[in-house]
Design a protein around this motif. Structure first.
Motif, mmCIF file in Angstrom:
data_model
loop_
_atom_site.group_PDB
_atom_site.id
_atom_site.type_symbol
_atom_site.label_atom_id
_atom_site.label_comp_id
_atom_site.label_asym_id
_atom_site.label_seq_id
_atom_site.Cartn_x
_atom_site.Cartn_y
_atom_site.Cartn_z
ATOM 1 N N LYS A 72 11.833 3.881 -6.953
ATOM 2 C CA LYS A 72 13.112 4.301 -7.046
ATOM 3 C C LYS A 72 13.455 5.195 -8.448
ATOM 4 C CE LYS A 72 15.674 0.979 -6.618
ATOM 5 N NZ LYS A 72 16.880 -0.123 -6.360
ATOM 6 N N SER A 73 12.810 4.845 -9.345
ATOM 7 C CA SER A 73 12.815 5.638 -10.463
ATOM 8 C C SER A 73 12.376 7.094 -10.341
ATOM 9 C CB SER A 73 12.225 4.953 -11.893
ATOM 10 O OG SER A 73 10.930 5.204 -11.790
ATOM 11 N N LEU A 74 11.432 7.338 -9.708
ATOM 12 C CA LEU A 74 10.805 8.625 -9.460
ATOM 13 C C LEU A 74 11.575 9.304 -8.344
ATOM 14 C CD1 LEU A 74 7.183 7.493 -9.229
ATOM 15 C CD2 LEU A 74 8.213 9.075 -11.220
ATOM 16 N N ASN A 75 12.112 8.800 -7.367
ATOM 17 C CA ASN A 75 12.745 9.344 -6.067
ATOM 18 C C ASN A 75 13.972 8.338 -5.775
ATOM 19 O OD1 ASN A 75 13.627 10.189 -3.583
ATOM 20 N ND2 ASN A 75 11.687 10.830 -3.093
ATOM 21 N N ARG A 76 15.253 8.629 -6.023
ATOM 22 C CA ARG A 76 16.151 7.765 -5.863
ATOM 23 C C ARG A 76 16.504 7.726 -4.411
ATOM 24 N NH1 ARG A 76 17.277 4.294 -8.812
ATOM 25 N NH2 ARG A 76 18.343 4.646 -10.767
ATOM 26 N N GLN A 77 15.764 8.499 -3.418
ATOM 27 C CA GLN A 77 15.945 8.440 -2.024
ATOM 28 C C GLN A 77 15.389 7.100 -1.738
ATOM 29 O OE1 GLN A 77 17.739 10.336 -0.308
ATOM 30 N NE2 GLN A 77 18.373 11.786 -2.000
ATOM 31 N N PHE A 78 14.506 6.438 -2.121
ATOM 32 C CA PHE A 78 13.803 5.029 -1.856
ATOM 33 C C PHE A 78 14.971 3.974 -1.808
ATOM 34 C CE2 PHE A 78 9.613 6.582 -2.758
ATOM 35 C CZ PHE A 78 8.884 5.826 -2.115
ATOM 36 N N THR B 185 8.511 5.358 7.844
ATOM 37 C CA THR B 185 9.340 6.321 8.444
ATOM 38 C C THR B 185 9.955 7.294 7.205
ATOM 39 O OG1 THR B 185 10.438 5.046 10.246
ATOM 40 C CG2 THR B 185 11.463 6.722 9.484
ATOM 41 N N PHE B 186 10.447 6.670 6.321
ATOM 42 C CA PHE B 186 10.968 7.430 4.967
ATOM 43 C C PHE B 186 9.877 8.262 4.378
ATOM 44 C CE2 PHE B 186 11.114 7.412 0.251
ATOM 45 C CZ PHE B 186 12.171 8.210 -0.070
ATOM 46 N N LEU B 187 8.604 7.753 4.147
ATOM 47 C CA LEU B 187 7.649 8.470 3.602
ATOM 48 C C LEU B 187 7.243 9.760 4.620
ATOM 49 C CD1 LEU B 187 5.245 5.696 1.966
ATOM 50 C CD2 LEU B 187 6.866 7.478 0.628
ATOM 51 N N ARG B 188 7.312 9.565 5.691
ATOM 52 C CA ARG B 188 6.952 10.693 6.796
ATOM 53 C C ARG B 188 8.285 11.576 6.539
ATOM 54 N NH1 ARG B 188 2.780 9.827 9.977
ATOM 55 N NH2 ARG B 188 2.171 7.527 9.861
ATOM 56 N N ARG B 189 9.429 11.126 6.596
ATOM 57 C CA ARG B 189 10.684 12.017 6.558
ATOM 58 C C ARG B 189 10.618 13.004 5.286
ATOM 59 N NH1 ARG B 189 14.924 8.788 6.113
ATOM 60 N NH2 ARG B 189 15.148 9.451 3.905
ATOM 61 N N GLU B 190 10.432 12.165 4.242
ATOM 62 C CA GLU B 190 10.082 13.057 2.807
ATOM 63 C C GLU B 190 8.761 13.929 2.758
ATOM 64 O OE1 GLU B 190 12.107 12.941 0.023
ATOM 65 O OE2 GLU B 190 13.564 11.807 1.579
ATOM 66 N N ARG B 191 7.897 14.049 3.772
ATOM 67 C CA ARG B 191 6.754 14.730 3.786
ATOM 68 C C ARG B 191 5.741 14.286 2.891
ATOM 69 N NH1 ARG B 191 8.415 17.750 8.040
ATOM 70 N NH2 ARG B 191 10.209 19.051 7.923
ATOM 71 N N SER C 21 0.765 -1.333 -0.023
ATOM 72 C CA SER C 21 -0.025 -0.053 -0.064
ATOM 73 C C SER C 21 1.014 1.140 -0.038
ATOM 74 C CB SER C 21 -1.003 -0.068 1.353
ATOM 75 O OG SER C 21 -2.068 -0.930 1.118
ATOM 76 N N TYR C 22 1.884 1.237 0.705
ATOM 77 C CA TYR C 22 2.893 2.356 0.742
ATOM 78 C C TYR C 22 3.291 2.581 -0.699
ATOM 79 C CZ TYR C 22 3.100 2.932 6.036
ATOM 80 O OH TYR C 22 2.913 3.452 7.245
ATOM 81 N N LEU C 23 3.753 1.735 -1.231
ATOM 82 C CA LEU C 23 4.544 1.797 -2.504
ATOM 83 C C LEU C 23 3.525 2.104 -3.613
ATOM 84 C CD1 LEU C 23 6.789 -1.562 -2.761
ATOM 85 C CD2 LEU C 23 7.311 1.169 -2.354
ATOM 86 N N ARG C 24 2.239 1.513 -3.679
ATOM 87 C CA ARG C 24 1.312 1.869 -4.665
ATOM 88 C C ARG C 24 0.883 3.170 -4.371
ATOM 89 N NH1 ARG C 24 -0.190 -2.237 -7.706
ATOM 90 N NH2 ARG C 24 0.160 -4.220 -6.976
ATOM 91 N N GLY C 25 0.487 3.574 -3.134
ATOM 92 C CA GLY C 25 0.345 5.178 -2.817
ATOM 93 C C GLY C 25 0.927 6.203 -3.472
ATOM 94 N N PHE C 26 2.520 5.854 -3.403
ATOM 95 C CA PHE C 26 3.559 6.700 -3.694
ATOM 96 C C PHE C 26 3.258 6.801 -5.212
ATOM 97 C CE2 PHE C 26 7.801 7.754 -5.710
ATOM 98 C CZ PHE C 26 7.683 9.014 -5.073
ATOM 99 N N LEU C 27 2.951 5.676 -5.801
ATOM 100 C CA LEU C 27 2.986 5.750 -7.212
ATOM 101 C C LEU C 27 1.646 6.494 -7.780
ATOM 102 C CD1 LEU C 27 4.342 2.127 -8.196
ATOM 103 C CD2 LEU C 27 5.516 4.329 -8.514
#
Length: 125
Positions: free
Chosen positions: A72-78, A116-122, A45-51
């Motif tokens: 990762k192709s959208l955001n290298r920080q992944f 944690t990553f998605l929260r830090r990236e806001r 769900s986290y990955l699909r939500g980001f996409l």
């Protein structure tokens, strides 16, 4: 699309909480398949939500690994979120009792790292 993404993020947070609650029980009472299934659902769900927040198409049949590569192709920080050791087979019926405790905590750790990553990236609040 943003509304669908928010729904997926809410579902992911709920599934992560359910996995955590199960892991906090005494070891002999932990239902392994619940931890694995909830952690797997949270990761997906986290990955699909980001996409959904981005102009990238994906199908319901795509694996976690493929979704992760697209993120990762959208955001290298992944790349900070390490999927190594992700062998959770929550989606396979025959694996219902096959996950050992280290695999369960690894699935949970990955889901927690994504949160944690998605929260830090806001991306999520």
């Amino acid at each position: 699309m943003k509304d669908k993404a928010l729904i997926l993020f809410d579902q992911a947070v709920q599934k992560l909480k359910e996995a955590n609650d199960e892991l906090c029980r005494p070891e002999e009472d932990v239902v392994r398949s619940m931890v694995c299934s909830n952690a797997h659902a949270a990761i997906e769900s986290y990955l699909r939500g980001f996409l959904m927040l981005n102009p990238i198409t994906h199908s319901d049949e795509e694996s976690i690994e493929k979704l992760y590569e697209k993120c990762k192709s959208l955001n290298r920080q992944f790349e900070e979120v390490n999927l190594a050791g992700f062998r959770c087979n929550a989606h396979k019926e025959e694996s219902r009792f096959g996950n050992d405790p280290s695999e369960l905590t690894r699935c949970f750790d990955i889901a927690d790292s994504l949160d944690t990553f998605l929260r830090r990236e806001r991306i999520i609040a």
